[in-house]
Scaffold this motif. Sequence first.
Motif, PDB file in Angstrom:
ATOM      1  N   GLU A 164       0.810  -1.225   0.000  1.00  0.00           N
ATOM      2  CA  GLU A 164       0.000   0.000   0.000  1.00  0.00           C
ATOM      3  C   GLU A 164       0.836   1.264   0.000  1.00  0.00           C
ATOM      4  N   VAL A 165       0.117   2.362  -0.311  1.00  0.00           N
ATOM      5  CA  VAL A 165       0.666   3.719  -0.276  1.00  0.00           C
ATOM      6  C   VAL A 165      -0.056   4.457   0.844  1.00  0.00           C
ATOM      7  N   ARG A 166       0.702   5.212   1.650  1.00  0.00           N
ATOM      8  CA  ARG A 166       0.078   6.047   2.681  1.00  0.00           C
ATOM      9  C   ARG A 166       0.508   7.491   2.474  1.00  0.00           C
ATOM     10  N   VAL A 167      -0.481   8.397   2.470  1.00  0.00           N
ATOM     11  CA  VAL A 167      -0.220   9.820   2.217  1.00  0.00           C
ATOM     12  C   VAL A 167      -0.756  10.635   3.389  1.00  0.00           C
ATOM     13  N   PHE A 168       0.063  11.556   3.896  1.00  0.00           N
ATOM     14  CA  PHE A 168      -0.346  12.441   4.995  1.00  0.00           C
ATOM     15  C   PHE A 168       0.281  13.799   4.771  1.00  0.00           C
ATOM     16  N   PRO A 169      -0.421  14.908   5.045  1.00  0.00           N
ATOM     17  CA  PRO A 169      -1.824  15.024   5.432  1.00  0.00           C
ATOM     18  C   PRO A 169      -2.703  15.167   4.195  1.00  0.00           C
ATOM     19  N   LEU A 170      -4.004  15.383   4.433  1.00  0.00           N
ATOM     20  CA  LEU A 170      -4.963  15.470   3.318  1.00  0.00           C
ATOM     21  C   LEU A 170      -5.521  16.875   3.187  1.00  0.00           C
ATOM     22  N   VAL A 171      -4.862  17.852   3.824  1.00  0.00           N
ATOM     23  CA  VAL A 171      -5.347  19.242   3.777  1.00  0.00           C
ATOM     24  C   VAL A 171      -4.269  20.141   3.199  1.00  0.00           C
ATOM     25  N   LEU A 172      -4.708  21.345   2.824  1.00  0.00           N
ATOM     26  CA  LEU A 172      -3.781  22.305   2.219  1.00  0.00           C
ATOM     27  C   LEU A 172      -2.822  22.893   3.246  1.00  0.00           C
ATOM     28  N   GLN A 173      -1.614  23.116   2.797  1.00  0.00           N
ATOM     29  CA  GLN A 173      -0.618  23.814   3.587  1.00  0.00           C
ATOM     30  C   GLN A 173      -1.159  25.205   3.918  1.00  0.00           C
ATOM     31  N   GLY A 174      -0.813  25.746   5.052  1.00  0.00           N
ATOM     32  CA  GLY A 174      -1.245  27.104   5.407  1.00  0.00           C
ATOM     33  C   GLY A 174      -2.630  27.107   6.017  1.00  0.00           C
ATOM     34  N   GLN A 198      -9.639   6.534   4.097  1.00  0.00           N
ATOM     35  CA  GLN A 198      -9.121   7.671   4.865  1.00  0.00           C
ATOM     36  C   GLN A 198      -9.195   7.283   6.327  1.00  0.00           C
ATOM     37  N   ARG A 199      -8.023   7.231   6.980  1.00  0.00           N
ATOM     38  CA  ARG A 199      -7.973   6.704   8.354  1.00  0.00           C
ATOM     39  C   ARG A 199      -7.395   7.759   9.299  1.00  0.00           C
ATOM     40  N   LYS A 200      -8.034   7.911  10.461  1.00  0.00           N
ATOM     41  CA  LYS A 200      -7.559   8.852  11.475  1.00  0.00           C
ATOM     42  C   LYS A 200      -6.220   8.370  12.037  1.00  0.00           C
ATOM     43  N   VAL A 201      -5.301   9.301  12.298  1.00  0.00           N
ATOM     44  CA  VAL A 201      -3.976   8.934  12.810  1.00  0.00           C
ATOM     45  C   VAL A 201      -3.742   9.596  14.165  1.00  0.00           C
ATOM     46  N   PRO A 202      -2.779   9.096  14.944  1.00  0.00           N
ATOM     47  CA  PRO A 202      -2.553   9.687  16.277  1.00  0.00           C
ATOM     48  C   PRO A 202      -1.810  11.019  16.269  1.00  0.00           C
ATOM     49  N   TYR A 203      -1.209  11.379  15.141  1.00  0.00           N
ATOM     50  CA  TYR A 203      -0.431  12.626  15.079  1.00  0.00           C
ATOM     51  C   TYR A 203      -1.352  13.841  15.119  1.00  0.00           C
ATOM     52  N   ARG A 204      -0.965  14.887  15.847  1.00  0.00           N
ATOM     53  CA  ARG A 204      -1.708  16.153  15.884  1.00  0.00           C
ATOM     54  C   ARG A 204      -0.722  17.301  15.781  1.00  0.00           C
ATOM     55  N   PHE A 205      -0.907  18.165  14.794  1.00  0.00           N
ATOM     56  CA  PHE A 205      -0.122  19.396  14.756  1.00  0.00           C
ATOM     57  C   PHE A 205      -0.881  20.469  13.980  1.00  0.00           C
ATOM     58  N   GLN A 206      -0.903  20.350  12.640  1.00  0.00           N
ATOM     59  CA  GLN A 206      -1.662  21.333  11.862  1.00  0.00           C
ATOM     60  C   GLN A 206      -3.149  21.089  12.101  1.00  0.00           C
ATOM     61  N   ARG A 207      -3.890  22.119  12.471  1.00  0.00           N
ATOM     62  CA  ARG A 207      -5.313  21.918  12.737  1.00  0.00           C
ATOM     63  C   ARG A 207      -6.015  21.395  11.486  1.00  0.00           C
ATOM     64  N   GLY A 208      -6.846  20.382  11.667  1.00  0.00           N
ATOM     65  CA  GLY A 208      -7.590  19.789  10.558  1.00  0.00           C
ATOM     66  C   GLY A 208      -6.851  18.644   9.880  1.00  0.00           C
ATOM     67  N   ALA A 209      -5.570  18.450  10.212  1.00  0.00           N
ATOM     68  CA  ALA A 209      -4.771  17.406   9.551  1.00  0.00           C
ATOM     69  C   ALA A 209      -4.695  16.176  10.443  1.00  0.00           C
ATOM     70  N   ASN A 210      -5.769  15.399  10.440  1.00  0.00           N
ATOM     71  CA  ASN A 210      -5.856  14.246  11.350  1.00  0.00           C
ATOM     72  C   ASN A 210      -5.952  12.909  10.637  1.00  0.00           C
ATOM     73  N   HIS A 211      -5.977  12.943   9.294  1.00  0.00           N
ATOM     74  CA  HIS A 211      -6.210  11.708   8.545  1.00  0.00           C
ATOM     75  C   HIS A 211      -5.112  11.470   7.505  1.00  0.00           C
ATOM     76  N   MET A 212      -4.864  10.183   7.238  1.00  0.00           N
ATOM     77  CA  MET A 212      -4.015   9.809   6.101  1.00  0.00           C
ATOM     78  C   MET A 212      -4.900   9.102   5.069  1.00  0.00           C
ATOM     79  N   LEU A 213      -4.410   9.091   3.827  1.00  0.00           N
ATOM     80  CA  LEU A 213      -5.060   8.318   2.765  1.00  0.00           C
ATOM     81  C   LEU A 213      -4.265   7.036   2.559  1.00  0.00           C
ATOM     82  N   ILE A 214      -4.960   5.908   2.568  1.00  0.00           N
ATOM     83  CA  ILE A 214      -4.322   4.621   2.261  1.00  0.00           C
ATOM     84  C   ILE A 214      -4.842   4.168   0.898  1.00  0.00           C
ATOM     85  N   VAL A 215      -3.922   3.840   0.010  1.00  0.00           N
ATOM     86  CA  VAL A 215      -4.286   3.372  -1.335  1.00  0.00           C
ATOM     87  C   VAL A 215      -3.676   1.988  -1.514  1.00  0.00           C
ATOM     88  N   ALA A 216      -4.499   1.032  -1.899  1.00  0.00           N
ATOM     89  CA  ALA A 216      -4.005  -0.343  -2.066  1.00  0.00           C
ATOM     90  C   ALA A 216      -2.958  -0.403  -3.171  1.00  0.00           C
TER      91      ALA A 216
END
Length: 222
Positions: A164-174, A198-216
């Motif tokens: 699989e491929v995992r991509v984080f975060p799913l929101v725009l920079q800024g 789209q799966r929630k992750v334990p990392y918290r920093f940029q507001r709104g950036a709580n999910h990664m995308l998993i692609v098979a």
Amino acid sequence: MLVTSRSAAEYHAMFDLAPEELAGARVLDCCAGGSSFTAETPTFVVAADPAYAAGRSVLAAAAHQGRVDGDRMIEDNADRFEWTWYGTRSRRTAMRVGAVERFVADLGARPSRYVAAALPDLPFADDSFDLVLCSHLLFTWANQFDQRWHRRAVLEMARVARREVRVFPLVLQGTGEPVPFLPALCEELEAAGHRTEQRKVPYRFQRGANHMLIVAGSSARV
Ligand SMILES: C[S@@+](CC[C@H](N)C(=O)[O-])C[C@H]1O[C@@H](n2cnc3c(N)ncnc32)[C@H](O)[C@@H]1O
């Protein structure tokens, strides 16, 4: 775009990586920048980034500068970030300083692990890796790269990823705003036979950036 240097601890939280997922896995960190994930991870990891076409001293300077500029950007936009995961500012700074140092040392010790390459075209054979990780390029820079580019980039990473491929975060920079074309992109990937989640992750920093995308990846195509 800054050459930033996230540590392995940050990668583990951003991608919700369990130790058993990494054990024995072949991993590609695609758009690795100055990250120390490759240096710190005992399993086989290759780092790819177009910035690696520059020499080690240029890259070291870019990674040091990226850390300083990144810290300043966060101070200037303090309302866009939360500190529950890092705890304190000094803990985050220590992580990033250590990551730059480990990246520069590993680049010197194992240069073959650092491959100059740019999405959406990777110089790796099909199924070269089990897992491909992509931190802070796709979606983050969706104001520069459109939906078509993202589709090509994700399919290219899925081509070289067996699992699989995992991509984080799913929101725009800024702004931290959602990327308008994400739902349509997921539909396109599903239509091409790649299950998405789209799966929630334990990392918290940029507001709104709580999910990664998993692609098979290629072995899990439907
Ligand atoms: C914000 S940094 C992220 C670095 C690292 N993944 C991290 O989380 O600290 C973005 C990186 O993407 C790289 N980059 C820019 N265009 C790229 C492309 N087309 N393909 C792959 N990497 C790219 C830049 O050189 C930069 O190092």
